[in-house]
Design a protein around this motif. Structure first.
Motif, PDB file in Angstrom:
ATOM      1  N   THR A 297       0.831  -1.205   0.000  1.00 45.64           N
ATOM      2  CA  THR A 297       0.000   0.000   0.000  1.00 45.64           C
ATOM      3  C   THR A 297       0.865   1.255   0.000  1.00 45.64           C
ATOM      4  OG1 THR A 297      -0.217  -0.188   2.408  1.00 45.64           O
ATOM      5  CG2 THR A 297      -2.006  -1.049   1.084  1.00 45.64           C
ATOM      6  N   ASP A 298       2.076   1.176   0.548  1.00 45.88           N
ATOM      7  CA  ASP A 298       2.997   2.311   0.450  1.00 45.88           C
ATOM      8  C   ASP A 298       3.380   2.542  -1.011  1.00 45.88           C
ATOM      9  OD1 ASP A 298       2.987   2.703   3.178  1.00 45.88           O
ATOM     10  OD2 ASP A 298       4.732   1.435   3.521  1.00 45.88           O
ATOM     11  N   ALA A 299       3.656   1.461  -1.733  1.00 45.74           N
ATOM     12  CA  ALA A 299       3.967   1.589  -3.161  1.00 45.74           C
ATOM     13  C   ALA A 299       2.767   2.109  -3.935  1.00 45.74           C
ATOM     14  CB  ALA A 299       4.417   0.233  -3.719  1.00 45.74           C
ATOM     15  N   GLN A 307       3.327   1.518 -10.557  1.00 44.30           N
ATOM     16  CA  GLN A 307       3.249   0.644 -11.727  1.00 44.30           C
ATOM     17  C   GLN A 307       4.035  -0.649 -11.532  1.00 44.30           C
ATOM     18  OE1 GLN A 307       5.385   2.244 -15.337  1.00 44.30           O
ATOM     19  NE2 GLN A 307       5.662   4.054 -14.038  1.00 44.30           N
ATOM     20  N   ALA A 308       4.949  -0.667 -10.566  1.00 38.03           N
ATOM     21  CA  ALA A 308       5.673  -1.911 -10.259  1.00 38.03           C
ATOM     22  C   ALA A 308       4.723  -2.991  -9.779  1.00 38.03           C
ATOM     23  CB  ALA A 308       6.743  -1.656  -9.208  1.00 38.03           C
ATOM     24  N   LEU A 309       3.570  -2.598  -9.211  1.00 35.14           N
ATOM     25  CA  LEU A 309       2.596  -3.571  -8.726  1.00 35.14           C
ATOM     26  C   LEU A 309       1.821  -4.240  -9.854  1.00 35.14           C
ATOM     27  CD1 LEU A 309       1.174  -1.623  -5.629  1.00 35.14           C
ATOM     28  CD2 LEU A 309       2.962  -3.380  -5.684  1.00 35.14           C
ATOM     29  N   ALA A 331      23.312 -10.568  -6.300  1.00 37.34           N
ATOM     30  CA  ALA A 331      23.876  -9.240  -6.053  1.00 37.34           C
ATOM     31  C   ALA A 331      22.818  -8.231  -5.630  1.00 37.34           C
ATOM     32  CB  ALA A 331      24.598  -8.736  -7.305  1.00 37.34           C
ATOM     33  N   TYR A 332      21.536  -8.518  -5.927  1.00 36.97           N
ATOM     34  CA  TYR A 332      20.473  -7.571  -5.607  1.00 36.97           C
ATOM     35  C   TYR A 332      20.041  -7.640  -4.145  1.00 36.97           C
ATOM     36  CZ  TYR A 332      20.056  -6.862 -10.639  1.00 36.97           C
ATOM     37  OH  TYR A 332      20.317  -6.557 -11.959  1.00 36.97           O
ATOM     38  N   GLY A 333      20.462  -8.666  -3.415  1.00 39.06           N
ATOM     39  CA  GLY A 333      20.153  -8.745  -1.997  1.00 39.06           C
ATOM     40  C   GLY A 333      18.677  -8.850  -1.695  1.00 39.06           C
ATOM     41  N   SER A 334      17.911  -9.449  -2.599  1.00 38.97           N
ATOM     42  CA  SER A 334      16.461  -9.532  -2.441  1.00 38.97           C
ATOM     43  C   SER A 334      15.946 -10.757  -3.173  1.00 38.97           C
ATOM     44  CB  SER A 334      15.805  -8.266  -3.019  1.00 38.97           C
ATOM     45  OG  SER A 334      14.408  -8.430  -3.174  1.00 38.97           O
ATOM     46  N   VAL A 335      14.756 -11.222  -2.793  1.00 40.99           N
ATOM     47  CA  VAL A 335      14.150 -12.340  -3.523  1.00 40.99           C
ATOM     48  C   VAL A 335      13.664 -11.882  -4.889  1.00 40.99           C
ATOM     49  CG1 VAL A 335      13.456 -13.518  -1.427  1.00 40.99           C
ATOM     50  CG2 VAL A 335      11.858 -11.955  -2.522  1.00 40.99           C
ATOM     51  N   TYR A 336      13.587 -10.562  -5.093  1.00 38.52           N
ATOM     52  CA  TYR A 336      13.188 -10.017  -6.389  1.00 38.52           C
ATOM     53  C   TYR A 336      14.415  -9.410  -7.058  1.00 38.52           C
ATOM     54  CZ  TYR A 336       8.573 -10.359  -4.233  1.00 38.52           C
ATOM     55  OH  TYR A 336       7.449 -10.816  -3.602  1.00 38.52           O
ATOM     56  N   PRO A 337      15.101 -10.175  -7.907  1.00 34.72           N
ATOM     57  CA  PRO A 337      16.304  -9.664  -8.548  1.00 34.72           C
ATOM     58  C   PRO A 337      15.985  -8.958  -9.862  1.00 34.72           C
ATOM     59  CG  PRO A 337      16.052 -11.988  -9.069  1.00 34.72           C
ATOM     60  CD  PRO A 337      14.878 -11.604  -8.200  1.00 34.72           C
ATOM     61  N   GLY A 338      17.033  -8.479 -10.513  1.00 35.49           N
ATOM     62  CA  GLY A 338      16.888  -7.900 -11.833  1.00 35.49           C
ATOM     63  C   GLY A 338      16.187  -6.549 -11.830  1.00 35.49           C
ATOM     64  N   PRO A 339      15.796  -6.067 -13.006  1.00 37.32           N
ATOM     65  CA  PRO A 339      15.175  -4.743 -13.111  1.00 37.32           C
ATOM     66  C   PRO A 339      13.919  -4.580 -12.262  1.00 37.32           C
ATOM     67  CG  PRO A 339      15.852  -5.523 -15.284  1.00 37.32           C
ATOM     68  CD  PRO A 339      16.055  -6.663 -14.341  1.00 37.32           C
ATOM     69  N   ILE A 340      13.043  -5.599 -12.244  1.00 35.94           N
ATOM     70  CA  ILE A 340      11.824  -5.451 -11.445  1.00 35.94           C
ATOM     71  C   ILE A 340      12.165  -5.399  -9.968  1.00 35.94           C
ATOM     72  CG2 ILE A 340      11.381  -7.949 -11.373  1.00 35.94           C
ATOM     73  CD1 ILE A 340       8.800  -5.047 -11.455  1.00 35.94           C
ATOM     74  N   ALA A 342      14.852  -4.115  -8.748  1.00 35.99           N
ATOM     75  CA  ALA A 342      15.476  -2.819  -8.489  1.00 35.99           C
ATOM     76  C   ALA A 342      14.452  -1.733  -8.226  1.00 35.99           C
ATOM     77  CB  ALA A 342      16.368  -2.430  -9.665  1.00 35.99           C
ATOM     78  N   ILE A 343      13.212  -1.923  -8.697  1.00 38.14           N
ATOM     79  CA  ILE A 343      12.172  -0.923  -8.415  1.00 38.14           C
ATOM     80  C   ILE A 343      11.152  -1.408  -7.390  1.00 38.14           C
ATOM     81  CG2 ILE A 343      12.404   0.118 -10.689  1.00 38.14           C
ATOM     82  CD1 ILE A 343       9.717  -1.192 -11.448  1.00 38.14           C
ATOM     83  N   LEU A 344      10.978  -2.714  -7.267  1.00 38.60           N
ATOM     84  CA  LEU A 344       9.976  -3.238  -6.335  1.00 38.60           C
ATOM     85  C   LEU A 344      10.512  -3.296  -4.908  1.00 38.60           C
ATOM     86  CD1 LEU A 344       7.136  -4.377  -5.990  1.00 38.60           C
ATOM     87  CD2 LEU A 344       8.046  -6.656  -6.500  1.00 38.60           C
ATOM     88  N   THR A 345      11.710  -3.827  -4.740  1.00 34.61           N
ATOM     89  CA  THR A 345      12.273  -3.998  -3.397  1.00 34.61           C
ATOM     90  C   THR A 345      12.408  -2.685  -2.629  1.00 34.61           C
ATOM     91  OG1 THR A 345      13.450  -6.000  -4.111  1.00 34.61           O
ATOM     92  CG2 THR A 345      14.235  -4.915  -2.104  1.00 34.61           C
TER      93      THR A 345
END
Length: 467
Positions: A297-299, A307-309, A331-340, A342-345
């Motif tokens: 909800t913050d996003a 729009q990432a949602l 390298a992204y330090g998240s379960v969501y790697p790559g371009p998505i 980088a904006i979702l996390t």
């Protein structure tokens, strides 16, 4: 985890990893391009997906309440979780209520996001991943590095060694003399998992979509392992992000065309499992849906970032990203790697940590991710938007930048000081270094020449020659 630049620097130095990633991502994206080219109306489907998602997010509260009513009417129970801690408490309590101490899991990024496996383990409950790639990651005490292919960073030899060394401690051991042939590896996983499917009384899943008008949940997969978890256990618990809801079955039709082609380059998904509540004698007798917020909800409140949602987790953006191809997902330090990722996390977790503040910069802004996104998420736009946010919030590098800009502004507002500085720079030009000091500045001047200072400032030259 270190910030992205440090983690990526280490990953880029691994030649085996780079070769594995390059081969895998190029293969997937080439197949996807051919599958998408078969549809004359791909652009129209992409636009339809974007509009459906945007309209749903605009009225998310209404659709979620309708979903709750539909699930409840169909015999399920809905739980609302504001964050990861609450979701973990809910799931743990539901598993304990059954009296069981082990669960089988469908591949789920939402449960990875909240660290459910680790939480269950701490509470004495064993959670077994059943997706082949997730099984490899779990047995290897590793972390997923790709949305669609979590073990993309592993080659066949490494997988064989993991199965040989670790399967026995998790259940049925690997067959004697197991080789790295794909058929043998798949058979070893099949035998290992089958006993868990037949024994488990509780299954845990996520969902790709939730249809509000009927309360139906949808899981798409390529192996059929998910369907075993969704149908055999007596109790099913699904943890799903609130953004996964779609209003109607007609809306779902669009995504069942675009998701398989964008993810696995298939015309239709091999296994599409759907369930609506419970039914006597058919599937689990008890169904719980945990609706997860955890920053969503913050996003949603961010007009650019929301729009990432729209994301349907196809991973097409990872497979075309030159940064991901070289750095890999860890390298992204998240379960969501790559371009998505980088904006979702940074929107889900905030940008207070060094890791999250670095993610919006993990991109060359080439725009390839936007071109392949089946729901038209303008990832470069969101990246720049988040970079602005990080800069406004400050941080070591940004504080120095602000101080430098503030000092420059003062100098430019005082012509006498500027003129004196120009004369001093010209007089000492031979003594000035060829590279700028400081780590960030050194990286810039390692590959660029500083401009040569003139023998005298332009102001002085003008006075002499243009009086």
């Amino acid at each position: 985890m270190p910030a992205f630049p440090e983690a990526a620097r280490e990953a880029v130095g691994d030649a085996t990893l780079r070769a594995t990633l390059r081969h895998a991502t190029h293969t997937i994206r080439d197949k996807r391009a051919r599958a998408v080219a078969e549809l004359d109306d791909w652009a129209a489907l992409r636009e339809a997906g974007r509009r459906i998602k945007d309209e749903t997010l605009r009225h998310l509260d209404t659709h979620l309440l309708r979903l709750e009513e539909s699930v409840t009417a169909a015999g399920g129970t809905v739980h609302w979780a504001a964050d990861a801690a609450e979701a973990n408490r809910i799931v743990t309590g539901l598993v304990r209520a059954t009296g069981e101490t082990e669960v089988v899991k469908v591949k789920s990024m939402a449960t990875q996001e909240i660290g459910l496996n680790e939480h269950l383990e701490a509470e004495g409950i064993a959670a077994y991943e059943t997706d082949l790639a997730e099984l490899i990651v779990q047995l290897g005490e590793d972390r997923p590095s790709h949305i669609l292919v979590p073990a993309i960073h592993r080659n066949r030899g490494e997988i064989r060694d993991i199965f040989r060394e670790r399967m026995g401690s998790w259940g049925r051991p690997a067959p004697e003399g197991l080789s790295d042939a794909p058929a043998e590896l798949a058979e070893a996983a099949r035998l290992h998992l089958r006993e868990k499917f037949l024994r488990a009384k509780v299954g845990i899943s996520g969902a790709n979509f939730m249809v509000a008008e009927t309360g139906t949940l949808v899981v798409v997969e390529s192996e059929g392992n998910g369907r075993m978890c969704l149908t055999l256990p007596e109790t099913l618990i699904s943890v799903v992000g609130v953004e996964k809801v779609v209003p109607t079955w007609r809306d779902l039709e669009v995504f069942l065309q675009t998701l398989p082609r964008s993810s696995t380059a298939e015309r239709m998904n091999p296994y599409t499992s759907m369930w609506t509540g419970t039914a006597d004698g058919d599937g689990p007798g008890t169904f719980h849906l945990v609706l997860l917020d955890n920053g969503r909800t913050d996003a949603l409140a961010d007009e650019v970032g929301r729009q990432a949602l729209r994301c349907i987790r196809c991973s097409a953006c990872l497979n075309v990203c030159p940064v991901y191809e070289r750095a890999g997902g860890h390298a992204y330090g998240s379960v969501y790697p790559g371009p998505i990722g980088a904006i979702l996390t940074p929107q889900l977790r905030g940008t207070a940590s060094e890791v999250d503040a670095s993610l919006p910069y993990a991109s060359s802004l080439c725009g390839a991710c936007y071109e392949v996104c089946p729901v038209a998420i303008d990832i470069p736009e969101v990246l720049v938007h988040l970079r602005e946010r990080v800069a406004e919030e400050g941080g070591k590098g940004h504080r120095l930048e602000r101080a430098a800009i503030k000092a420059s502004t003062w100098v430019l507002d005082h012509p006498g000081v500027l003129a004196a500085g120009e004369r001093l720079a010209s007089a000492t030009r031979k003594a000035l270094p060829g590279r700028l000091p400081g780590p960030g500045a050194r990286q810039w001047t390692d590959h660029r020449d500083l401009p040569e200072l003139p023998a005298e400032p332009f102001r002085d030259w003008w006075k002499k020659n243009r009086t």
